[in-house]
Design a protein around this motif. Structure first.
Motif, PDB file in Angstrom:
ATOM      1  N   LEU A  74      67.755  27.052  34.414  1.00 58.57           N
ATOM      2  CA  LEU A  74      67.311  28.397  34.762  1.00 58.57           C
ATOM      3  C   LEU A  74      68.161  28.933  35.905  1.00 58.57           C
ATOM      4  O   LEU A  74      68.514  28.197  36.828  1.00 58.57           O
ATOM      5  CB  LEU A  74      65.832  28.387  35.175  1.00 58.57           C
TER       6      LEU A  74
ATOM      7  N   GLY B 106      66.284  25.606  38.573  1.00 62.80           N
ATOM      8  CA  GLY B 106      65.549  24.528  37.925  1.00 62.80           C
ATOM      9  C   GLY B 106      65.852  24.462  36.452  1.00 62.80           C
ATOM     10  O   GLY B 106      66.843  25.014  35.960  1.00 62.80           O
TER      11      GLY B 106
ATOM     12  N   ALA C 261      64.011  24.285  32.334  1.00 63.10           N
ATOM     13  CA  ALA C 261      62.883  24.449  31.411  1.00 63.10           C
ATOM     14  C   ALA C 261      63.070  23.438  30.294  1.00 63.10           C
ATOM     15  O   ALA C 261      64.021  23.540  29.514  1.00 63.10           O
ATOM     16  CB  ALA C 261      62.843  25.869  30.858  1.00 63.10           C
TER      17      ALA C 261
ATOM     18  N   THR D 177      59.808  22.501  36.991  1.00 64.62           N
ATOM     19  CA  THR D 177      61.216  22.861  36.852  1.00 64.62           C
ATOM     20  C   THR D 177      62.141  21.659  37.005  1.00 64.62           C
ATOM     21  O   THR D 177      63.347  21.831  37.210  1.00 64.62           O
ATOM     22  CB  THR D 177      61.584  23.929  37.901  1.00 64.62           C
TER      23      THR D 177
END
Length: 215
Positions: A114, A124, A126, A145
């Motif tokens: 992300l 982070g 996903a 995350t």
């Protein structure tokens, strides 16, 4: 016939020739040519029957103010209810995971990085994983995350009554129900009450001014 008779006849003929050649008599006897525009009616520009004008819409400022206040109140009340429902649902899920959750092993199938607001910094990952519960296989997104390599296993918790409700064991241990989820709805509701109080106060002042002017 005597000579005097012939003289009178020729004399009257000469007089007729002279009378026909007289320009004064020709002007009188010759009819005037009609003018090309004599028989044409005179053109007149009649004024327009009516003038079309755009109808000016009268705007009532008091009505506009009432509509605006109504929209603001509706928006604040809607946000209050929406965020209150979201907060209650989150607390309910935490209670279900802590009280009814069972351990499951989640196999990570994919993780996608992300990006932050600027698009240059990472925010982070996903991740998605699969797990089995009561003989059925499910594929859900992992909360949090944290990044994981594809094929890695993560300790998870799922609720048998709602198999799609999944979280990691670490998050379940750290999360608890909290009243903080109702802070934002409370702020919106306070603004809702303030707007109502301002409207009531304004109407009361207007009523008192009207009574004072009528005395």
């Amino acid at each position: 016939m005597t000579d005097g008779h012939y003289d009178r006849r020729f004399a009257s003929a000469d007089q007729r020739r002279v009378s026909l050649s007289d320009p004064r008599l020709v002007a009188v006897s010759t009819p005037a040519e009609p003018s090309p525009t004599a028989d044409r009616p005179e053109r007149t520009h009649a004024p327009p029957v009516s003038t079309l004008r755009g109808a000016g819409a009268a705007v009532d400022p008091h009505r506009v103010a009432r509509v605006a206040v109504g929209l603001v109140l509706a928006a604040l009340l809607g946000l209050t209810v929406a965020f209150a429902v979201i907060g209650q649902h989150k607390n309910q899920q935490i209670d279900e995971l802590r009280q009814q959750g069972v351990p499951v092993t989640v196999t990570v199938t994919m993780c996608q990085e992300l990006l932050g607001g600027s698009g240059s910094n990472g925010a982070g990952f996903a991740c998605t994983g699969t797990y089995s519960l009561d003989g059925h296989r499910y594929s859900e997104s992992l909360p949090g995350t944290a990044g994981h390599a594809p094929g890695a296993t993560v300790a998870g918790v799922a609720v048998p009554s709602d198999p799609t409700l999944l979280s990691t064991a670490q998050i379940v241990q750290s999360e608890h129900t909290s009243w903080n989820v109702y802070v934002l709805p409370a702020v919106f509701f306070a603004l809702f009450l303030l707007v109502i109080a301002a409207v009531v106060l304004q109407r009361r002042r207007r009523r008192l001014r009207g009574q004072a002017g009528g005395v």
